[in-house]
Scaffold this active site. Structure first.
Site: not given
Length: 452
Positions: A104, A245, A247, A249
């Site tokens: 992440s 960010d 990833d 999400d």
């Protein structure tokens, strides 16, 4: 077998690549155990496997693939894709399991593994504990016979499928023509799909953080370092900026003046928009203990209630499902809009903000400033060894701080689920009081470590 979790944290397994628990051996064992756990019938089983742009993703991907294949699961590879895309595609393809390789917002040297069930939702604590139990067991006799070993293949149109799914969340018949948008993809998983989706909807797109090289993910870019985004919005005279960010999400917004708009403001904006359209399934909006008290007051003014959970978008999702709510999120930028996604989706959330911008035809600085937040300060204290939150001196200091703040303020102490950090958050109407209490709590935590 015991049912305890040691590997899994608040968002899957995470750590430094090539070090425990992010090793090839553990990843392979995880593939075997998760594969066996999700065997459910005589059909050919399938796991969907995606990743972000970290260099170590190749290593973890190969180890997971070998584990799943040896358990008898076919593997469908999609390459770099946002976490919400993996959740969506897992459901769309009727896969038995979805896996995202990502840490992440963490630096490139870290990596992680997130698992999604066939319904596209993150696994429960209980299911993760079952997988860990299997990882500790001898699986030799349970692995696939030679004729049942899985096959690996690649899904070439995964990006297009996700783009169309994200665009479907934008109001039908509307476009982004005339809007100049800066998009910062953190050199991460959305570097192709997010700019493409905005361009296809008609926006003029200025890309930054869209040149991943394996080691620059989240490096001075993205939602955790939005300074570049804010500067680019001003420099290009853009109408709005969007920061994802690693990833994708989570999302943060910058208005046309280059000022940052956090997840609490985005949550309030979407809640108001959906309430006016009659789209809310519940009068309850779900957020975490980190969300500002100003958000609670703002929602109260709309006739809505803020329901708080522990930190982590999966806990937000669990509470939303219990309440039948369809809007939730985190101050950090995770926005969970269950009409469109089963997990946080930065691009879908950004499209909801853009829909309001188009509808109201006003600057982002006016549209997105929903409330004046209470003064709030968050400070991280790194520790080694035993958690300082267990120290009696820290617990005493916490009780004193809460008494000082009273009903007009809040203290939140929690350990990070991904790093050896204690996060100290204080908010109150008096900024001087906030600063003093944060300082006292941080000092108490440092002293407890010295004493230990």
């Amino acid at each position: 077998m015991t049912k305890t979790r040691k590997l899994f944290g608040t968002d899957g397994i995470r750590g430094t690549a090539n070090q425990d628990p992010m090793t090839v051996e553990i990843a392979q064992k995880l593939g075997q155990a998760a594969g066996l756990r999700f065997m459910r019938g005589a059909h050919r089983h399938r796991v969907l496997l995606g990743k972000d742009t970290r260099l170590s993703g190749y290593m973890i991907e190969c180890a997971l693939v070998s584990g799943f294949l040896s358990a008898g699961m076919d593997v469908t590879l999609v390459g770099p894709m946002p976490t919400p895309a993996i959740a969506m595609l897992t459901r769309s393809l009727r896969a038995d399991l979805g896996v995202m390789i990502s840490a992440s917002h963490n630096p490139f040297g870290d990596n992680g593994i997130k698992l999604f069930g066939p319904d596209g939702f993150k696994l429960s604590d209980e299911t993760e504990a079952e997988i860990e139990s299997l990882m500790r067991a001898d699986l030799g006799d349970r692995l696939a016979a030679p004729e049942r070993i899985g096959r690996a293949s690649r899904l070439n149109d995964a990006a297009g499928r996700y783009i169309e799914n994200a665009k479907a969340s934008f109001p039908r018949g509307r476009r982004l023509d005339g809007l100049r948008i800066v998009i910062d993809c953190a050199n991460g998983a959305a570097y192709r799909v997010a700019p493409t989706a905005l361009w296809e909807l008609g926006a003029e797109v200025i890309r930054i953080g869209c040149e991943p090289n394996g080691v620059n993910i989240n490096e001075n870019c993205g939602s955790t370092r939005p300074e570049s985004l804010c500067a680019a919005v001003v420099a290009h005279r853009a109408h709005i900026g969007i920061a994802l960010d690693g990833d994708a999400d989570r999302v943060l917004i910058a208005d046309e003046q280059g000022r940052l708009i956090d997840g609490d403001q985005i949550l309030a904006l979407i809640a108001r928009s959906w309430a006016r359209q009659g789209r809310l399934h519940s009068a309850q909006i779900v957020a975490t203990v980190m969300s500002n008290m100003g958000l609670a007051r703002c929602l109260e003014g709309m006739g809505l209630e803020l329901v708080r959970t522990a930190v982590g978008d999966r806990y937000v999702v669990e509470r939303m499902r219990e309440l039948g709510a369809n809007v939730g999120g985190e101050q950090s930028g995770h926005m969970v809009l269950s009409d469109f996604a089963t997990t946080g989706d930065g691009l879908v959330a950004a499209l909801q903000v853009l829909a309001v911008l188009v509808e109201e035809a006003r600057p982002a600085s006016e549209v997105c400033r929903m409330f004046t937040p209470f003064p709030q300060m968050l400070r991280n204290v790194r520790f080694a060894g035993r958690s300082p939150l267990l120290a009696p001196s820290v617990q005493d200091a916490s009780r004193r701080a809460e008494a000082t703040l009273g009903a007009a303020g809040r203290l939140v102490l929690r350990e990070s689920g991904t790093e050896p950090l204690v996060r100290v958050m204080v908010e109150a109407e008096d900024p001087a009081l906030v600063e003093r209490v944060v300082g006292e709590m941080c000092a108490a935590i440092d002293s407890a470590q010295v004493a230990a």
